[in-house]
Each structure stands twice: as C-alpha cells, then as structure tokens.
Scaffold this motif. Sequence first.
Motif, short mmCIF file in Angstrom:
data_model
loop_
_atom_site.label_atom_id
_atom_site.label_comp_id
_atom_site.label_asym_id
_atom_site.label_seq_id
_atom_site.Cartn_x
_atom_site.Cartn_y
_atom_site.Cartn_z
N PRO A 29 0.79 -1.24 0.00
CA PRO A 29 0.00 0.00 0.00
C PRO A 29 0.82 1.29 0.00
N LYS A 30 2.12 1.19 0.26
CA LYS A 30 2.98 2.37 0.29
C LYS A 30 3.91 2.35 -0.92
N PRO A 31 4.37 3.51 -1.37
CA PRO A 31 5.28 3.54 -2.53
C PRO A 31 6.57 2.77 -2.28
N ILE A 32 7.01 2.05 -3.29
CA ILE A 32 8.28 1.32 -3.24
C ILE A 32 9.18 1.83 -4.36
N VAL A 33 10.43 2.14 -4.00
CA VAL A 33 11.43 2.60 -4.96
C VAL A 33 12.54 1.57 -5.03
N ALA A 34 12.83 1.06 -6.21
CA ALA A 34 13.93 0.12 -6.39
C ALA A 34 15.19 0.88 -6.76
N CYS A 35 16.24 0.65 -5.99
CA CYS A 35 17.55 1.28 -6.20
C CYS A 35 18.45 0.19 -6.80
N ILE A 36 18.71 0.26 -8.11
CA ILE A 36 19.29 -0.86 -8.84
C ILE A 36 20.72 -0.56 -9.27
N LYS A 47 -1.48 7.68 -1.62
CA LYS A 47 -2.28 6.46 -1.61
C LYS A 47 -3.36 6.50 -2.68
N ALA A 48 -3.99 7.67 -2.85
CA ALA A 48 -5.01 7.84 -3.87
C ALA A 48 -4.42 7.62 -5.26
N ALA A 49 -3.25 8.18 -5.50
CA ALA A 49 -2.60 8.01 -6.80
C ALA A 49 -2.27 6.54 -7.05
N LYS A 50 -1.74 5.86 -6.03
CA LYS A 50 -1.35 4.46 -6.19
C LYS A 50 -2.57 3.59 -6.48
N ILE A 51 -3.64 3.80 -5.72
CA ILE A 51 -4.87 3.02 -5.93
C ILE A 51 -5.44 3.27 -7.32
#
Length: 273
Positions: free
Chosen positions: A110-117, A221-225
Amino acid sequence: MLDVPNTTEKSFADGKILQSVADGVGVITFNNPEKRNAMSLDMWEGLGHALIELRDDGDVRVVILTGAGDKAFVSGADISQFEKTRHNAQASEEYSKRSAAQRALLADFPKPIVACIRGFCLGGGMQVAMAADIRIASENSQFGIPAAKLGIAYGYDGLKHLVSLVGPSWARLLLYTGMRIDSAEAARIGLVDRVVPDAELWNATLDIARTISGNAPLAIKAAKITIAQVLKDEGHRDMDAIKAIGAACMDSEDFREGRQAFMEKRKPKFTGR
C-alpha cells in the motif's frame, strides 16, 4: 549498511534480508553478496516479514529496495536450490506456492516502493524491481530474464508487470532470447525510470524517497490506488475504491494543512490524517 542515519535496524533470513527505518523511509537490503544477492526461499520469506513490518509501521511512508555490495541488485533466483526445490513441475509449483504470499505482498504493497538498482538485475530480480512503483538504476546496471536459457516458464504474475512496462514486443524479445540490456536501453524501453552515475545512485534514490515521504500520504495512496485500477481491464476496476480514497483526501486534515501552508508560504507538515 547504507549511509543513512538509521533509527532502527533488523535482520531476517539469517541476515540475508536487512531492514532499517529513518525519517519516514524504510530500507530493505538484499544481503547475499557472495551470490550476487540471488534470492533463496528463506530470503523471500524474510522479505515478506520485512515488508509486513514496514507496512504496519505508521512512521514509514515509503520503502527503498536495494542490494548489498556493488555487483547486483538481485541476480535472480538461487539456482543452487533448484535441484532440491524446482527440479520438476510439482516441485516448482510448491516453490511458487511458498513464495506466492510474499510476491503478492510486494505487488500490492500500500505504500510507494522505490527500487535502487546497481549492477545485475536478472530473472527474479527483475520480478522484484518491476513490482516496485519507481525504478532508479545506475549506469552500470544490466537487465535480463534468462528463463529460456534455463528451461523455465514464467506465469501470468511473472510477466504482467513486464508487458505493462515495456509492451509485448520487447517482452517477447527479452524472453525469447534471454538477452541482457544495459541501463540506457532499459530506460529507453520504459523498464527503468531514471539512470544516474553509479556514485550518485543512493543519494538520488534517497532524495526521491524523502520527497515522497514529505508529501501527503493520503494523496499518494489515492494516486497508487487509482493507477492500479487504470491498469486493470475496465470490467475489473474498483471505481468505488477510487471514489472512497478521493473523498478521504478531500475531507482530510492534510488537505487543510496543504491549503494553509500554501497561503502562509511555508512547507506543509502532513500527518496522513
């Protein structure tokens, strides 16, 4: 650990999954550098435990996923386990069942996830990265899915993110050939969102995460949903969920705080309520 002032630190899967929290940012590190952070079943289970804790921590507003060392984000599944855990269809099905809950948790977080690659992001590492909301890569990164070179079939869940990001033609090229592409090509086809010099990767990722953490949690959260619903077929979209989170935003203390801060020419202090 990474160069960030941590307020809490934990480890899972015998230290192969590390977790830290600071200033509203949770960090999960794949810590198996001897195998270029290849994912074993116990690491999948440890990832699930770390994600659940960060999901339920009200102080955490965004999560960064990263790999230990300078060689790899995640180089794929731990192939040394395959003779025991994925040697035929039945065993592979059992393997998938054991990691299904963790993969679903990652995909629906439910929360933003950022991948650091940094470095290799292959196979199962691609699955992890593609489930993130945002992917930031260093210039030395390499991407690929070598399933065809191993005789492995990817199912629906394993490929839906790939097709949604790069389209069916590039998905076919990557899967049929098992080829690797560099970070510049990955950015060009939409697999990653931003490429930065290796030395700047962590700070660039942390800057984005801290920016997200400082914004209104309900609005994010609104944007993600809503984005998740847009990506679904029309008949499967939950329009009520979009309407509900929109109403919650407009009635929130954060919306009032945002308006007041704008009028007073100051930085808003959002609480997620």
